[in-house]
Design a protein around this motif. Structure first.
Motif, PDB file in Angstrom:
ATOM      1  N   HIS A   1      -8.852  -1.605 -22.101  1.00 34.47           N
ATOM      2  CA  HIS A   1     -10.071  -1.188 -21.417  1.00 34.47           C
ATOM      3  C   HIS A   1      -9.873  -1.345 -19.912  1.00 34.47           C
ATOM      4  N   VAL A   2     -10.034  -0.257 -19.184  1.00 38.33           N
ATOM      5  CA  VAL A   2      -9.807  -0.262 -17.742  1.00 38.33           C
ATOM      6  C   VAL A   2     -11.120   0.040 -17.033  1.00 38.33           C
ATOM      7  N   PHE A   3     -11.566  -0.898 -16.223  1.00 38.00           N
ATOM      8  CA  PHE A   3     -12.791  -0.706 -15.448  1.00 38.00           C
ATOM      9  C   PHE A   3     -12.386  -0.256 -14.049  1.00 38.00           C
ATOM     10  N   CYS A   4     -12.640   1.013 -13.759  1.00 41.04           N
ATOM     11  CA  CYS A   4     -12.144   1.614 -12.521  1.00 41.04           C
ATOM     12  C   CYS A   4     -13.081   1.330 -11.352  1.00 41.04           C
ATOM     13  N   LEU A   5     -12.478   1.037 -10.221  1.00 40.34           N
ATOM     14  CA  LEU A   5     -13.219   0.948  -8.979  1.00 40.34           C
ATOM     15  C   LEU A   5     -13.484   2.368  -8.482  1.00 40.34           C
ATOM     16  N   PRO A   6     -14.229   2.535  -7.381  1.00 33.47           N
ATOM     17  CA  PRO A   6     -14.518   3.899  -6.904  1.00 33.47           C
ATOM     18  C   PRO A   6     -13.281   4.744  -6.656  1.00 33.47           C
ATOM     19  N   THR A   7     -12.138   4.107  -6.482  1.00 33.84           N
ATOM     20  CA  THR A   7     -10.900   4.871  -6.359  1.00 33.84           C
ATOM     21  C   THR A   7      -9.767   4.092  -7.024  1.00 33.84           C
ATOM     22  N   THR A   8      -8.872   4.814  -7.680  1.00 29.93           N
ATOM     23  CA  THR A   8      -7.698   4.223  -8.306  1.00 29.93           C
ATOM     24  C   THR A   8      -6.476   4.960  -7.779  1.00 29.93           C
ATOM     25  N   PRO A   9      -5.444   4.233  -7.349  1.00 26.57           N
ATOM     26  CA  PRO A   9      -4.270   4.898  -6.779  1.00 26.57           C
ATOM     27  C   PRO A   9      -3.692   5.944  -7.726  1.00 26.57           C
ATOM     28  N   PRO A  10      -3.313   7.113  -7.199  1.00 23.47           N
ATOM     29  CA  PRO A  10      -2.741   8.174  -8.046  1.00 23.47           C
ATOM     30  C   PRO A  10      -1.548   7.716  -8.869  1.00 23.47           C
ATOM     31  N   LEU A  11      -0.710   6.821  -8.304  1.00 22.24           N
ATOM     32  CA  LEU A  11       0.451   6.323  -9.049  1.00 22.24           C
ATOM     33  C   LEU A  11       0.003   5.626 -10.325  1.00 22.24           C
ATOM     34  N   TYR A  12      -1.033   4.780 -10.225  1.00 26.45           N
ATOM     35  CA  TYR A  12      -1.515   4.058 -11.400  1.00 26.45           C
ATOM     36  C   TYR A  12      -2.150   5.013 -12.411  1.00 26.45           C
ATOM     37  N   LEU A  13      -2.869   6.016 -11.914  1.00 28.58           N
ATOM     38  CA  LEU A  13      -3.469   6.996 -12.819  1.00 28.58           C
ATOM     39  C   LEU A  13      -2.406   7.755 -13.594  1.00 28.58           C
ATOM     40  N   GLU A  14      -1.302   8.082 -12.924  1.00 27.73           N
ATOM     41  CA  GLU A  14      -0.223   8.800 -13.597  1.00 27.73           C
ATOM     42  C   GLU A  14       0.415   7.923 -14.679  1.00 27.73           C
ATOM     43  N   ILE A  15       0.601   6.631 -14.387  1.00 26.97           N
ATOM     44  CA  ILE A  15       1.160   5.722 -15.394  1.00 26.97           C
ATOM     45  C   ILE A  15       0.204   5.589 -16.565  1.00 26.97           C
ATOM     46  N   LEU A  16      -1.092   5.463 -16.281  1.00 28.59           N
ATOM     47  CA  LEU A  16      -2.087   5.375 -17.357  1.00 28.59           C
ATOM     48  C   LEU A  16      -2.091   6.642 -18.197  1.00 28.59           C
ATOM     49  N   ARG A  17      -1.999   7.800 -17.533  1.00 26.92           N
ATOM     50  CA  ARG A  17      -2.017   9.078 -18.244  1.00 26.92           C
ATOM     51  C   ARG A  17      -0.843   9.158 -19.227  1.00 26.92           C
ATOM     52  N   ARG A  18       0.312   8.673 -18.822  1.00 23.51           N
ATOM     53  CA  ARG A  18       1.482   8.720 -19.692  1.00 23.51           C
ATOM     54  C   ARG A  18       1.415   7.633 -20.766  1.00 23.51           C
TER      55      ARG A  18
ATOM     56  N   GLN B   1       0.830  -1.205   0.000  1.00 25.58           N
ATOM     57  CA  GLN B   1       0.000   0.000   0.000  1.00 25.58           C
ATOM     58  C   GLN B   1       0.867   1.259   0.000  1.00 25.58           C
ATOM     59  N   TYR B   2       1.946   1.235   0.764  1.00 23.89           N
ATOM     60  CA  TYR B   2       2.871   2.380   0.772  1.00 23.89           C
ATOM     61  C   TYR B   2       3.439   2.632  -0.624  1.00 23.89           C
ATOM     62  N   LEU B   3       3.765   1.549  -1.349  1.00 21.96           N
ATOM     63  CA  LEU B   3       4.309   1.690  -2.703  1.00 21.96           C
ATOM     64  C   LEU B   3       3.327   2.388  -3.627  1.00 21.96           C
ATOM     65  N   THR B   4       2.064   2.222  -3.341  1.00 24.47           N
ATOM     66  CA  THR B   4       1.030   2.793  -4.186  1.00 24.47           C
ATOM     67  C   THR B   4       0.650   4.206  -3.756  1.00 24.47           C
ATOM     68  N   TYR B   5       0.516   4.399  -2.438  1.00 25.19           N
ATOM     69  CA  TYR B   5      -0.046   5.652  -1.940  1.00 25.19           C
ATOM     70  C   TYR B   5       0.947   6.540  -1.199  1.00 25.19           C
ATOM     71  N   ARG B   6       2.045   5.981  -0.685  1.00 30.90           N
ATOM     72  CA  ARG B   6       2.949   6.746   0.187  1.00 30.90           C
ATOM     73  C   ARG B   6       4.400   6.616  -0.258  1.00 30.90           C
ATOM     74  N   THR B   7       4.653   6.827  -1.534  1.00 30.85           N
ATOM     75  CA  THR B   7       6.019   6.705  -2.045  1.00 30.85           C
ATOM     76  C   THR B   7       6.948   7.741  -1.416  1.00 30.85           C
ATOM     77  N   ASP B   8       6.395   8.879  -0.968  1.00 28.92           N
ATOM     78  CA  ASP B   8       7.238   9.890  -0.329  1.00 28.92           C
ATOM     79  C   ASP B   8       7.825   9.366   0.978  1.00 28.92           C
ATOM     80  N   TRP B   9       7.042   8.551   1.720  1.00 31.85           N
ATOM     81  CA  TRP B   9       7.573   7.937   2.934  1.00 31.85           C
ATOM     82  C   TRP B   9       8.719   6.993   2.592  1.00 31.85           C
TER      83      TRP B   9
END
Length: 280
Positions: free
Chosen positions: A172-189, A94-102
């Motif tokens: 095709h990506v079926f998103c849950l109510p929340t998607t980790p920001p890290l994954y969204l950034e990778i998808l955006r790129r 979870q830290y790898l996904t949401y708390r990389t700054d830590w």
């Protein structure tokens, strides 16, 4: 979600067979693996990382340096040791996904700038940081996330990078109510090269991103920050915060997006249908 898609496809086409479904994290890892050498399964997947953590918990020298860990493990049987290793591995994932700054701070030997920690929690952070440094050292991992190296390599490949990398033309990506920001950034790129179709649930067809719960509105008013905010539907305002934040993140880079919405009212006069339609 997967089962619902399978049933929907079977209803429409008569069968749903030989379709590959992946969790988003696994699929992204495979795309990275097309370009840079990575293991077939991410070593940071909790099911894999559990065994590495368990092995480190078995090292007396490491455990002795951290009194809370030593106190617990000193009284633990094999099952308790494994359960703690599994919970710790899941937490690190979870830290790898949401708390990389830590994690970046811990790799540098610093504290993670975590607010409001008492003395006991600071001790917990200390052994978690030491554990993360040990795992990173054992794996020989670069301080940069593999996705950073992946995009650098893609850029060097030139215009025909997608073909050379073996990336799919469409995903095709079926998103849950929340998607980790890290994954969204990778998808955006990734969207520079791939036609990405994101399917996102939105409970309301109106613009509702300024809707807040009554208590939140009172707080904003006290801070002179209530402009443009409103209460709207109270359930939407209070229970929809996570979905609201998720959709806002998705729409940040609107210049490269095409939005196509499809809203349907609930049928019938049941209490549930009336409630859903009021939110809609």
């Amino acid at each position: 979600v997967r089962r619902r898609i399978e049933l929907g496809a079977a209803d429409r086409f008569g069968i749903c067979s030989n379709v590959q479904f992946s969790y988003l994290a696994q699929w992204l890892w495979r795309q990275i693996g097309h370009v840079i050498p990575v293991s077939e399964t991410s070593p940071f997947t909790s099911s894999v990382l559990t065994w590495r953590v368990l092995a480190i918990f078995g090292e007396k020298a490491f455990v002795a340096e951290h009194s809370p860990l030593a106190h617990y493990l000193g009284q633990a049987d094999d099952v308790m040791r494994y359960e703690l290793a599994a919970r710790t591995a899941a937490m690190l994932e979870q830290y790898l996904t949401y708390r990389t700054d830590w994690l970046d701070a811990w790799l540098s030997g610093k504290a993670g700038n975590i607010q409001n920690l008492d003395a006991a929690r600071k001790e917990d952070e200390r052994w978690q940081g030491a554990l993360w440094r040990r795992i990173a050292r054992d794996l020989g991992t670069d301080r940069r996330h593999p996705s950073v190296v992946f995009f650098e390599a893609m850029k060097e490949m030139g215009p025909d990078a997608p073909a050379r990398a073996g990336l799919p033309a469409t995903a095709h990506v079926f998103c849950l109510p929340t998607t980790p920001p890290l994954y969204l950034e990778i998808l955006r790129r990734l969207a520079q090269w791939i036609d990405l179709r994101l399917y996102v649930l939105n409970p309301c067809r109106e613009y509702w991103f300024e809707a807040v719960a009554p208590r939140r509105l009172a707080y904003l008013a006290a801070k002179n920050r209530a402009d443009h905010h409103e209460i709207g539907n109270r359930l939407l305002a209070s229970w929809g915060r996570q979905t609201q934040d998720h959709i806002v993140l998705l729409l940040e880079d609107s210049a490269t997006q095409v939005e196509d919405a499809d809203f349907a009212a609930s049928e019938g006069e049941t209490l549930l249908a009336r409630l859903q339609n009021a939110i809609l």
